[in-house]
Design a protein around this motif. Structure first.
Motif, mmCIF file in Angstrom:
data_model
loop_
_atom_site.group_PDB
_atom_site.id
_atom_site.type_symbol
_atom_site.label_atom_id
_atom_site.label_comp_id
_atom_site.label_asym_id
_atom_site.label_seq_id
_atom_site.Cartn_x
_atom_site.Cartn_y
_atom_site.Cartn_z
ATOM 1 N N ALA A 81 0.843 -1.184 0.000
ATOM 2 C CA ALA A 81 0.000 0.000 0.000
ATOM 3 C C ALA A 81 0.878 1.234 0.000
ATOM 4 C CB ALA A 81 -0.913 0.016 1.241
ATOM 5 N N GLU B 60 -7.430 -2.858 6.622
ATOM 6 C CA GLU B 60 -6.844 -3.943 5.835
ATOM 7 C C GLU B 60 -7.921 -4.668 5.026
ATOM 8 O OE1 GLU B 60 -4.539 -8.223 6.444
ATOM 9 O OE2 GLU B 60 -4.973 -6.937 8.169
ATOM 10 N N ALA C 209 -4.252 -0.837 10.108
ATOM 11 C CA ALA C 209 -5.664 -0.583 10.372
ATOM 12 C C ALA C 209 -5.812 0.024 11.761
ATOM 13 C CB ALA C 209 -6.450 -1.886 10.298
ATOM 14 N N SER D 59 -11.380 -5.781 9.858
ATOM 15 C CA SER D 59 -10.722 -5.923 8.565
ATOM 16 C C SER D 59 -11.636 -6.680 7.617
ATOM 17 C CB SER D 59 -9.388 -6.657 8.714
ATOM 18 O OG SER D 59 -9.590 -7.956 9.256
ATOM 19 N N THR E 62 -7.301 0.534 1.426
ATOM 20 C CA THR E 62 -6.411 0.466 2.584
ATOM 21 C C THR E 62 -5.586 1.741 2.704
ATOM 22 O OG1 THR E 62 -6.279 -1.949 2.467
ATOM 23 C CG2 THR E 62 -4.517 -0.826 3.647
#
Length: 485
Positions: free
Chosen positions: A56, A98, A64, A70, A92
């Motif tokens: 990411a 996540e 997170a 998630s 994300t």
């Protein structure tokens, strides 16, 4: 619903557990079709790792927020894996939540779901193909009636219900019919003694057969006059696993649809086969006015059939809206262009079929795992709402994945640029009645395999049509009983 799998899109930890199964064991959920289900390569022969975690932002993993939950999405469509991975990474990066996307190998979704749902880290988001699939998974389906995503459906018809509970929500509407090459067909229509003057005159099986028969008998004349290299009116009706779903499921939907329509029902424990003579005459047309001899169909693949149409070796090709991306992808080197293509209904010779539209529906319903933690369920609902309301999500769904969606949030400019979708809209605007997808009520994958085997035996001359009738009618009754004990 195109079925091409370039690699087995699964994490290494799952690979060993998944190798034992094949699509033929999926008794409740069909991985093809269209969708269902949608180029397929044998997944068991092409296995590579899929990253379990996507990078990411600048390469650092986004964290997170504590206690936020998630998302784990078990994706059904291999052809959209890369798009979902990119969308998950974007979410994300934007939110810190996540999102893991794992894509089941083509033909193994039911088997993969059974394995994954039993794990501690089970999917929070999965899908079923309709009422038959729901029967197997309804205890894991959270009620979505109070969700934001449910409020954005354009019609209640796109909600999959279990009593008063909304167990699933359709996320893509797809259409199939007979794709045709407008340029070649128009050139044919300009020839002396052509049986129709334009493609618009083809509105029944009788006219379709007359055109296909005439094209098949005049291949050399057409090629010489216009410079084509046509090999048949229809592309090959391949009966290997990458193509047979087009006939044992999608074509089979037509006689099921008309029988249901006559009786005013939407499911049955015993099909009568009222329209199997119509099914036969359409199958006969496919295998007779073809690019290859019927005896070769057992080994013909979906890729070959697509390529025959794409390289202008055939005028007609039964398939769906999901084929648009493959046929227009410049990397494939096809001669056909978007401007060359249209889609017409599959006519099987039923009274009143001139008022029939294309086959439109969904076998793709999102379900949120009711056994997941409340935090993970909420994270999953938030992710879905972002997918259908954000510019990033809507652009991915409409323009990258090419989906027609049933959500009101896509009305303002997020409509897929797909000539087949436009044809479907034109038929509907002209008052034609779309053919509903009733194949989701087929009792099992074994039923489809039985019908497919009988069709292939008949085509290659080693079986009789009576065997197809038996597989269709008797097989339905026995499979329904076996799967509803």
């Amino acid at each position: 619903m195109k079925r091409k799998l370039v690699s087995l899109l699964m994490v290494t930890a799952m690979s060993a557990a998944m190798l034992a199964g094949c699509g033929g064991d999926d008794s409740k959920q069909d991985a093809n079709q269209g969708g269902t289900d949608q180029k397929e390569e044998n997944a068991g022969d092409n296995q590579e790792e899929q990253k379990e975690e996507e990078d990411a932002g600048d390469g650092e993993e986004a964290k997170a927020p504590e206690g936020s939950g998630s998302v784990y999405y078990l994706n059904f469509k291999p052809e959209q894996n890369d798009d979902w991975q990119a969308l998950a990474a974007a979410y994300t990066e934007e939110t810190g939540v996540e999102v893991t996307v794992i894509t089941a190998a083509d033909g193994t979704y039911e088997q993969t779901l059974k394995s994954e749902i039993a794990k501690t880290e089970a999917p929070t988001l999965f899908q079923v193909n309709g009422p038959v699939g729901l029967a197997n998974w309804k205890e894991y389906c959270a009620d979505l009636s109070g969700s934001e995503i449910y409020s954005h459906l354009t019609s209640e018809d796109y909600a999959l219900k279990d009593g008063d509970s909304v167990a699933g929500i359709a996320y893509v509407l797809e259409t199939y019919g007979i794709i045709y090459n407008k340029k070649i067909l128009n050139d044919y229509c300009s020839m002396e003694n052509a049986v129709v003057a334009s493609a618009e005159e083809i509105n029944s099986f009788e006219k379709l057969k007359a055109v296909a028969d005439d094209i098949q008998s005049r291949l050399d004349e057409i090629n010489e006059q216009f410079g084509y290299e046509l090999k048949g009116a229809f592309s090959s009706a391949g009966m290997d696993g990458s193509s047979d779903w087009r006939f044992k499921t999608h074509l089979a939907n037509l006689p099921i649809y008309y029988e249901y329509k006559d009786k005013g029902i939407n499911s049955t424990d015993a099909i009568e086969g009222t329209y199997l003579d119509n099914y036969k005459q359409m199958w006969d047309l496919y295998i007779t006015d073809s690019t290859c001899e019927p005896g070769m169909l057992s080994s013909k693949t979906g890729d070959e059939s697509e390529a025959e149409f794409g390289m202008e070796e055939a005028v007609f090709f039964q398939n769906g809206t999901w084929e648009y991306g493959n046929l227009t992808n410049p990397d494939n080197g096809y001669m056909v262009t978007a401007e060359d293509m249209g889609m017409m209904p599959i006519y099987i010779g039923v009274e009143g079929e001139e008022n029939q539209g294309l086959c439109t529906g969904s076998e793709n319903y999102w379900c949120v795992n009711s056994q997941a933690s409340p935090e993970d369920q909420q994270a999953t609902l938030d992710f879905l709402n972002w997918v259908i309301t954000s510019d990033t999500g809507r652009d991915a769904m409409a323009n990258k994945m090419g989906f027609t969606t049933p959500f009101d949030t896509f009305a303002d400019g997020y409509v897929a640029d797909n000539c087949f979708i436009q044809d479907d809209a034109a038929y509907t605007a002209a008052g034609k009645t779309p053919v509903t997808w009733n194949f989701s009520t087929i009792p099992s994958e074994n039923w489809k395999n039985g019908v497919g085997s009988a069709l292939m035996e008949y085509a290659q001359g080693t079986g009789e049509w009576d065997a197809v009738v038996s597989a269709f009618v008797d097989g339905w009754a026995s499979e329904y009983q076996a799967t509803n004990e």
